[in-house]
Design a protein around this motif. Structure first.
Motif, PDB file in Angstrom:
ATOM      1  N   LYS A  65       0.831  -1.196   0.000  1.00 52.19           N
ATOM      2  CA  LYS A  65       0.000   0.000   0.000  1.00 52.19           C
ATOM      3  C   LYS A  65       0.869   1.252   0.000  1.00 52.19           C
ATOM      4  CE  LYS A  65      -3.721  -2.200   2.640  1.00 52.19           C
ATOM      5  NZ  LYS A  65      -4.541  -2.164   3.881  1.00 52.19           N
TER       6      LYS A  65
ATOM      7  N   LEU B  97      -2.878   3.786  -3.029  1.00 51.57           N
ATOM      8  CA  LEU B  97      -2.770   2.765  -4.064  1.00 51.57           C
ATOM      9  C   LEU B  97      -2.402   1.453  -3.387  1.00 51.57           C
ATOM     10  CD1 LEU B  97      -0.683   4.664  -6.775  1.00 51.57           C
ATOM     11  CD2 LEU B  97      -3.112   4.094  -6.910  1.00 51.57           C
TER      12      LEU B  97
ATOM     13  N   HIS C  35      -6.428  -5.085  -5.309  1.00 51.68           N
ATOM     14  CA  HIS C  35      -5.847  -3.795  -5.692  1.00 51.68           C
ATOM     15  C   HIS C  35      -6.732  -2.649  -5.217  1.00 51.68           C
ATOM     16  CE1 HIS C  35      -8.704  -4.663  -8.917  1.00 51.68           C
ATOM     17  NE2 HIS C  35      -7.941  -5.679  -9.307  1.00 51.68           N
TER      18      HIS C  35
ATOM     19  N   ALA D   7      -7.565   1.397  -5.783  1.00 54.77           N
ATOM     20  CA  ALA D   7      -7.407   2.538  -6.685  1.00 54.77           C
ATOM     21  C   ALA D   7      -8.261   3.691  -6.175  1.00 54.77           C
ATOM     22  CB  ALA D   7      -7.825   2.175  -8.103  1.00 54.77           C
TER      23      ALA D   7
ATOM     24  N   LEU E 215      -2.516   1.371 -12.260  1.00 52.69           N
ATOM     25  CA  LEU E 215      -2.256   1.996 -10.960  1.00 52.69           C
ATOM     26  C   LEU E 215      -1.126   3.021 -11.056  1.00 52.69           C
ATOM     27  CD1 LEU E 215      -2.571  -0.979  -8.447  1.00 52.69           C
ATOM     28  CD2 LEU E 215      -4.248   0.794  -8.965  1.00 52.69           C
TER      29      LEU E 215
ATOM     30  N   GLY F 200      -1.562   6.890 -10.147  1.00 48.97           N
ATOM     31  CA  GLY F 200      -0.679   7.544  -9.187  1.00 48.97           C
ATOM     32  C   GLY F 200      -0.026   8.785  -9.757  1.00 48.97           C
TER      33      GLY F 200
END
Length: 373
Positions: free
Chosen positions: A164, A255, A274, A276, A329, A333
């Motif tokens: 994370k 993330l 995951h 997001a 991702l 980010g």
């Protein structure tokens, strides 16, 4: 109870996975408590690729969804306000997304076999996984699909690690009622506070998401609803007054990624695999891609007579999904770093980048197609 596949969870990801994996010829059960979602104010925007995937599974979301036809991105900065309109035609699609309430998404999905109980324990072994529930029953499965969210009990039991990364930003989300009809136009605004996005649903409704520094969001939340509504309307008044139509939610952005999403006869999908932030509407769309990839993998394994829970079968999943997940991702980010910060350099980058996209139609179409597919 002994089954081929147990899907742990009770949300749209778990329901869709259970329905899809039944098509592999497997004995599948969803395990999770029954939840009344009739008043759930959340929405999800499904990209064309996800709508196509659901069509393949016999699920038509168009009967309940609002098609998003246009997206206007606005950004303030040293050049005043720079704005660019993105249309479905730009990407060669009939729509940019289909947005619908979670309750409506659940309503259009077929009923599935469900053991209505809360999972209290998950124990893995060489040939099966034992699942204990709060009603005192035990389910044994050759394979467990963990769709039980961020705090996944099944993920922890299998020793699957999630990496994370906090983004240093918080989101304020609330369903809203708009004074004027949105006419299928979604608006993203980047200003001195952060971002403010209105995602249309129905005729006068929308999901509002504003992202900013945690102290900014905390300060906003201290005001009365009427004051917050006025502040948000001043930032984005295209549709007139913005009024709250449901419960507010505030959460930090991060993330998250599972480098090894399958081991010990457990495979994680969706938010169990995951995390997001609500940027670029990728969250549940990645979950759909997880499910379709897993369905294809298990259909092949079943046809070959393989043990669907074996590590040899599960090892084939990560190479099919991780490149896509990691790429999306990473892009989210990077976008969060530029789009949600009001400092001077970020403002300049946003404006210059948006202006460049507007000047090069090929670049614009390429970026849109990549995001929608």
């Amino acid at each position: 109870m002994l089954v081929d596949i147990a899907v742990i969870g009770n949300g749209p990801t778990a329901r869709l996975a259970t329905h899809a994996l039944c098509e592999c010829g497997a004995d599948v059960v969803m395990i999770g408590p029954d939840v009344d979602r009739s008043a759930d104010p959340r929405t999800t925007a499904l990209m064309p690729s996800s709508v196509d995937a659901l069509d393949q599974l016999g699920i038509d979301v168009r009967t309940r969804a609002t098609p998003l036809l246009d997206l206007r991105i606005e950004t303030t900065g040293p050049f005043g306000i720079v704005s660019e309109l993105f249309t479905a035609a730009d990407a060669g699609e009939a729509f940019l997304a289909q947005n619908l309430f979670i309750r409506d998404l659940m309503a259009v999905m077929p009923d599935v076999r469900q053991h209505k109980a809360t999972v209290t324990g998950v124990r893995t072994s060489a040939d099966s996984v034992r699942i204990e529930t709060d009603d005192g029953r035990e389910v044994r499965a050759r394979l467990v699909v963990a769709a039980d969210g961020l705090q996944s009990l099944a993920r922890e039991a299998a020793g699957i690690r999630m990496r994370k990364k906090p983004l240093g930003r918080s989101a304020f989300c609330v369903p809203v009622r708009l004074e004027r009809p949105h006419e299928r136009l979604c608006i993203e605004r980047y200003d001195d506070t952060g971002t403010l996005t209105l995602i249309p649903v129905a005729e006068h409704d929308a999901s509002l998401i504003t992202i900013a520094a945690p102290d900014e969001i905390a300060a906003l939340a201290t005001h009365s609803d009427e004051t917050i509504e006025r502040k948000l309307t001043r930032r984005q008044d295209t549709f007139g007054h913005i009024g709250f139509a449901g419960q507010k939610a505030i959460f930090p952005l991060a993330l998250g990624f599972t480098p090894q999403p399958a081991r010990e006869r457990v495979i994680v999908i969706g938010e169990s695999a995951h995390i997001a932030p609500p940027i670029a509407a990728q969250g549940w769309n990645m979950s759909v891609r997880d499910i379709m990839t897993l369905k294809s993998l298990l259909a092949t394994a079943t046809a070959n007579g393989d043990d669907i829970g074996s590590q040899e079968v599960l090892d084939a999943y990560a190479p099919r999904r991780q490149l896509d997940v990691a790429g999306r991702l990473s892009a989210i980010g990077a976008l969060a770093g530029v789009a949600t910060r009001p400092a001077g350099p970020q403002k300049l980058i946003r404006q210059a980048g948006l202006a460049a996209i507007g000047q090069f139609s090929g670049l614009k179409r390429g970026l849109m197609r990549a995001g929608l597919r």
